[in-house]
Write an enzyme that holds these catalytic residues in place. Sequence first.
Site, PDB file in Angstrom:
ATOM      1  N   THR A 153      -2.953  -1.205  -6.436  1.00 25.13           N
ATOM      2  CA  THR A 153      -1.878  -2.216  -6.115  1.00 25.13           C
ATOM      3  C   THR A 153      -1.172  -1.226  -4.908  1.00 25.13           C
ATOM      4  O   THR A 153      -1.541  -0.247  -4.338  1.00 25.13           O
ATOM      5  CB  THR A 153      -1.022  -2.080  -7.354  1.00 25.13           C
ATOM      6  OG1 THR A 153      -0.630  -0.961  -8.091  1.00 25.13           O
ATOM      7  CG2 THR A 153      -1.706  -2.983  -8.396  1.00 25.13           C
ATOM      8  N   TYR A 154      -0.115  -1.723  -4.398  1.00 28.86           N
ATOM      9  CA  TYR A 154       0.592  -1.315  -3.143  1.00 28.86           C
ATOM     10  C   TYR A 154       1.035   0.376  -3.581  1.00 28.86           C
ATOM     11  O   TYR A 154       1.613   0.510  -4.703  1.00 28.86           O
ATOM     12  CB  TYR A 154       1.843  -2.180  -3.208  1.00 28.86           C
ATOM     13  CG  TYR A 154       2.597  -1.831  -1.692  1.00 28.86           C
ATOM     14  CD1 TYR A 154       2.060  -1.941  -0.480  1.00 28.86           C
ATOM     15  CD2 TYR A 154       3.836  -1.316  -1.730  1.00 28.86           C
ATOM     16  CE1 TYR A 154       2.587  -1.621   0.743  1.00 28.86           C
ATOM     17  CE2 TYR A 154       4.850  -1.182  -0.510  1.00 28.86           C
ATOM     18  CZ  TYR A 154       3.787  -1.237   0.486  1.00 28.86           C
ATOM     19  OH  TYR A 154       4.569  -0.898   1.877  1.00 28.86           O
ATOM     20  N   MET A 155       0.874   1.065  -2.664  1.00 26.45           N
ATOM     21  CA  MET A 155       1.095   2.447  -2.561  1.00 26.45           C
ATOM     22  C   MET A 155       2.383   2.928  -2.194  1.00 26.45           C
ATOM     23  O   MET A 155       2.391   4.372  -2.409  1.00 26.45           O
ATOM     24  CB  MET A 155       0.100   3.355  -2.131  1.00 26.45           C
ATOM     25  CG  MET A 155      -0.150   3.084  -0.468  1.00 26.45           C
ATOM     26  SD  MET A 155      -0.371   1.422   0.111  1.00 26.45           S
ATOM     27  CE  MET A 155       0.201   1.648   1.753  1.00 26.45           C
TER      28      MET A 155
END
Length: 685
Positions: free
Chosen positions: A133-135
């Site tokens: 997922t978005y880091m």
Amino acid sequence: RIIVQRERERMAFVAAGYWDLEGSFATADGEEFGATLVSLDGTRVATGRDFSSAGEKTTDAVALDEAAARALVEDLAGRPADVRSVDTKPYTRKPYPAFRTSTLQQESGRKLRFSSARTMRAAQRLYENGYITYMRTDSISLSETAITATRSEIEKRYGADHMPDAPRVYQSKVKNAQEAHEAIRPAGDSFKDPEQVSKELGPQTDEARLYDLVWKRTVASQMADARGESVQVRIGATTTSGRDTEFATSGKVIHFAGFLRAYVEGSDDPDADLEDQERRLPAIAAGDGLGIAAVAAVGHETKPPARYTEASLVKRLEELGIGRPSTYASIIQTIQERGYVWKRASALIPSFTAFATITLLERHFPSLVDYDFTARMEDDLDQIAGGTQESVPWLTEFYFGNGHPGLKRAVSEGLGDIDAREINSIPIGDDPEGRTIVARVGRYGPYLERGEDRASIPEDLPPDELSVERAAELLDAPSDERVLGEDPESGLEVIARPGRFGPYLQLGTPDDYDKKSKPKTASLFKTMDLETIDLETALLLLSLPREVGSDPGSGEVITAQNGRYGPYIKRGSDTRSLETEEQIFSVTLEEALAVLAEPKRGRGRAAPRPPLRDLGVDPDTGFGIEIRDGRFGPYVTDGGENASLRKDDTIESMTVERARELLAARRDRIEAQGKKPKPGKKRES
């Protein structure tokens, strides 16, 4: 400033020495275990925490010197000992939450030895290709979908007993946290096995190793506590002279590993680390008699505070509320690129330029380097973003002031008071003859000054290692510079000297030029030696670039010269590399024209490889679209942006339409980051 302040602490640090005893004790069954002296005649024995950074003892603890420690060793020889107390307590350890940006960077630095920038590059590629997922996130919360997937993995791999009855919920304690996204976790409603990802991406790739770390941390965050018991043991013995000594040791036994089976912070191998977690002691009880198998006096010295690493600096920035998840890597990269900080192994070391810069800001613009300044500004910017404060009035107050000096006034009134020489001076101390030694930052790097004596400071010498003795050694060392003679045209001295990027020649000194000019320099060829070069050769090198001739077609002058990446010829903005440095003086006009007529190649690379497949022309834009082979696999390009193929894409099945989708998604991501994507290139008909 954080890094400079830590180096100042190290420079001011005075080591203190202290001693203790390490004993080996034996039970009636012959089992041996170790313990350390903790008290003498009822008074605690001093350890490192009992001394200040100035080397002074700050508590009532008794500090043993070598003589006292060795005397105790002799007095304990052959004496009996007994177990005074055995204190057993339950041991429980809870798992860590799933990663947010800062903790991912910290753990990647500790476990994988990745820099923050390297971590974020690998995380970006994992995110773009649908693995995580978005880091860039402050959140440590997992969605219901993620929790379901995590609990499924735990039950499948470790069994239901390793899963708590209810999902764990974590609350963020981060200052200024913006929790628009969930924690960093494997993507999807079921997680890809790290083994499968390793096969897809390659077992030693940064992406596969980072995915494994994210997977383990996410799964461990929802696992059961590790449980066991810890034991504290006190052992007493009386010396021949009647002094009471008490030794202490501790042990730990893990009965249920829980989350430690999946993840241990700072360890690459959870299974191996479980053994390190345990320290078993023999079965003993209060009142048991023991034999003293051996006692040794051990000397210690207090250590200065450790330098920051990228991981510990990110942690400190987060504690202070400075920066956002997306800025940590760029902050660290920027201070290194600008020469304020350099690395020795993983430690961040400030340069002398950083010392001068921070001294300037602290004395004349203290509000700008106040640790709370950035955090306060972040709060204000959040209010502006949320619509509760307006940007123009805020900026007006910041710049012009409102009941306090604004930035404009601080700069206009403060610059005139700055003594550049004082700001650039870092006192080192006085040598044995009472002469003051000062480190300064000059136009050509840091140097030492002692009266009329000067000496350059080596680039790889940390400030805290520049002692008075080391500085005097540098000042007293014979100079490696050689004056070769005088330039007949200018009358200036020709000097051969060592430099950061190798030996070079210099025409005159800075004092021979005005403030806007620098002395002319030229690098020595690789085949030349600083000790043997003569004036004639030096003047030849200083005469570069050499004019080879004019291009008959365009009339542009062609020159041959030496550069940072080796010898080359130049015609306008067009350049080509030469094979040897000697060609700079021998290449003819005809040879230069022939070299310039060849296709240009990348520095140190072969000719570009042909595309894997030509997809044709985008009918809407006229851009030519190709599939090429890159470092991380095939990608599509239109001559501007590049987009990696996804897991379901193949070279054979790729179409112009699919390539346009990938490139459009790539440009959308770039624009979302506030950047401008590169335009494609139209193909000539």
